[in-house]
Design an enzyme around this catalytic site. Structure first.
Site, short mmCIF file in Angstrom:
data_model
loop_
_atom_site.label_atom_id
_atom_site.label_comp_id
_atom_site.label_asym_id
_atom_site.label_seq_id
_atom_site.Cartn_x
_atom_site.Cartn_y
_atom_site.Cartn_z
N ASN A 9 49.22 14.39 -37.34
CA ASN A 9 50.44 13.27 -37.56
C ASN A 9 51.44 13.93 -37.24
OD1 ASN A 9 51.75 11.24 -38.27
ND2 ASN A 9 51.69 11.41 -40.47
N LYS A 11 54.41 12.24 -36.66
CA LYS A 11 55.20 11.37 -37.27
C LYS A 11 56.46 11.06 -36.38
CE LYS A 11 54.41 14.21 -41.58
NZ LYS A 11 54.79 14.20 -42.82
N HIS A 98 50.12 5.50 -45.05
CA HIS A 98 50.84 6.80 -45.31
C HIS A 98 51.61 6.65 -46.43
CE1 HIS A 98 52.82 10.64 -44.46
NE2 HIS A 98 51.92 10.94 -44.02
N GLU A 100 54.47 8.20 -46.59
CA GLU A 100 55.98 7.87 -46.21
C GLU A 100 56.17 6.37 -45.93
OE1 GLU A 100 55.89 10.73 -42.98
OE2 GLU A 100 55.80 12.39 -44.48
N GLU A 170 46.05 12.41 -49.79
CA GLU A 170 47.44 13.16 -49.71
C GLU A 170 48.26 13.11 -50.76
OE1 GLU A 170 48.11 13.75 -45.06
OE2 GLU A 170 48.92 11.74 -45.68
N GLY A 176 54.67 17.66 -46.95
CA GLY A 176 55.88 18.17 -46.03
C GLY A 176 57.03 19.24 -47.15
N SER A 216 50.59 19.80 -46.58
CA SER A 216 51.18 21.17 -46.25
C SER A 216 50.00 22.07 -45.70
CB SER A 216 51.73 21.82 -47.53
OG SER A 216 53.02 21.03 -47.73
C1 PEP Z 1 51.15 14.33 -43.38
O1 PEP Z 1 52.16 13.71 -42.98
O2 PEP Z 1 50.39 13.33 -43.30
C2 PEP Z 1 51.22 15.61 -43.84
C3 PEP Z 1 50.28 15.92 -44.66
O3 PEP Z 1 52.39 16.24 -43.55
P1 PEP Z 1 52.61 17.82 -43.69
O4 PEP Z 1 51.21 18.52 -43.33
O5 PEP Z 1 53.67 18.09 -43.05
O6 PEP Z 1 52.55 18.07 -45.38
#
Ligand code: PEP
Length: 255
Positions: A9, A11, A98, A100, A170, A176, A216
Site C-alpha cells: 500500500n 498510500k 483502511h 487511515e 491491521e 506506521g 510495521s
Molecule cells: C498500511 O498502510 O496498511 C501499513 C500496514 O503501513 P505500515 O506498514 O507502514 O505500518
C-alpha cells in the site's frame, strides 16, 4: 481460495514517474515462484499512477490494486472514483476500510459496508482492513471491535461472493509506528477473524479466505510473522516504497 499474498500500500506517495520507477525496480528484483510456492504480489499506487502502472504490469505477474473506491458506479460525487473506473485500468483488488480512512477521513461502518459490497458487485476483490486502536486493546476490546467490523462490512453479502475477498488484520497502533504486533498477537487475532468469518458466512468459509497481517512489517520481521499458521500474507505500507525492502519481504514470505 486461500492464497499466500504480499500487498504493498503506497498510500499518498509517488508521482507517476516515481511509481513507474518503483514497479520496474520491483519487477527486476523479485521472483514469484520459489520451491513451487507462488506468492500473489499486489501493488496499490495512488489513483493518479494506476493507469500507467497498470499498463506496465500487464507484462508482469504483479497485480494492481487501488487504495479505495466509491460505492456508486458514476454520478455527482465530486472527487470520488468508482469501481468500474478502476476495473478499466486493470485493477483486480481494492483496499476497503483502511484505518487511515476510518480514522482520518472518518469513514464509518455503513460507508465501508457499501464500498465493500460495491467492489464485489463490480467484480473486483476487496481487501477488507480491520483492527483495534491501542485504547481498545488496552481495554480488552479487541475481539469485540474486530467482530463488529466484520459483521458490519459483510452485511448482505451473497453466498456467491462469500469467499471472494481478503481480510487484513491491521492493529491501528502498529500502522506506521515501527511497533509491529508480535507474531503471536497477530496469529491470535487472525485465528479469531477466521472463526468469526465461519460464524457469519457458514460452510467453514473462514478456512478458505486469505487473512493478511499489516502494521510495521519490515524485512527483518516478515519471516516470523508469515510463519504463523493463521497468517496467509502481509499488507505492507512504508516498506513497500522501496523495491529492495519489498522484495526481501516477498522472499521472506516464500520461506
Ligand atoms: C498500511 O498502510 O496498511 C501499513 C500496514 O503501513 P505500515 O506498514 O507502514 O505500518
Amino acid at each position: 481460495m486461500r492464497k499466500l499474498m504480499v500487498v504493498g500500500n503506497w498510500k499518498m506517495h509517488y508521482t507517476v514517474i516515481e511509481s513507474l520507477q518503483l514497479v520496474m525496480g520491483l519487477n527486476n528484483n523479485y521472483t514469484r515462484d520459489v520451491n513451487g510456492q507462488t506468492v500473489e504480489i499486489v501493488v496499490c499506487p495512488p489513483f493518479t499512477a494506476l493507469a500507467d502502472v497498470g499498463r506496465f504490469l500487464t507484462q508482469t505477474e504483479i497485480k494492481l490494486g487501488a487504495q479505495d473506491a466509491f460505492y456508486e458506479p458514476q454520478g455527482a460525487y465530486t472527487g470520488e472514483i468508482s469501481v468500474p473506473m478502476l476495473k478499466e485500468l486493470n485493477c483486480e483488488y481494492v483496499i476497503v476500510g483502511h484505518s487511515e480512512r476510518r480514522h482520518i477521513l472518518k469513514e464509518d461502518e455503513e460507508l465501508i459496508q457499501k464500498k465493500f459490497a460495491a467492489v464485489l458487485r463490480y467484480g473486483l476483490i476487496p481487501i477488507l482492513c480491520v483492527g483495534e486502536t491501542l485504547d481498545q486493546r488496552q481495554k480488552g476490546e479487541t475481539e469485540k471491535v474486530i467482530k463488529r467490523q466484520l459483521q458490519s462490512a459483510l452485511k448482505g453479502i451473497s453466498e456467491e461472493n462469500s469467499q471472494r475477498f481478503v481480510v487484513a488484520y491491521e492493529p491501528v497502533w502498529a500502522i506506521g509506528t515501527g511497533q509491529n504486533a508480535t507474531p503471536e498477537q497477530a496469529n491470535e487475532v487472525c485465528s479469531l477473524i477466521r472463526k468469526e468469518l465461519s460464524d457469519i458466512l457458514g460452510n467453514g468459509a473462514g478456512d478458505w479466505i486469505s487473512i493478511l497481517y499489516g502494521g510495521s512489517v519490515k524485512p527483518n520481521n516478515a519471516a516470523e510473522l508469515i510463519s504463523q499458521p493463521e497468517i496467509d500474507g502481509l499488507l505492507v505500507g512504508g516498506a513497500s516504497l522501496d523495491a529492495r525492502d519489498f522484495t526481501s519481504i516477498i522472499n521472506a514470505a516464500k520461506k
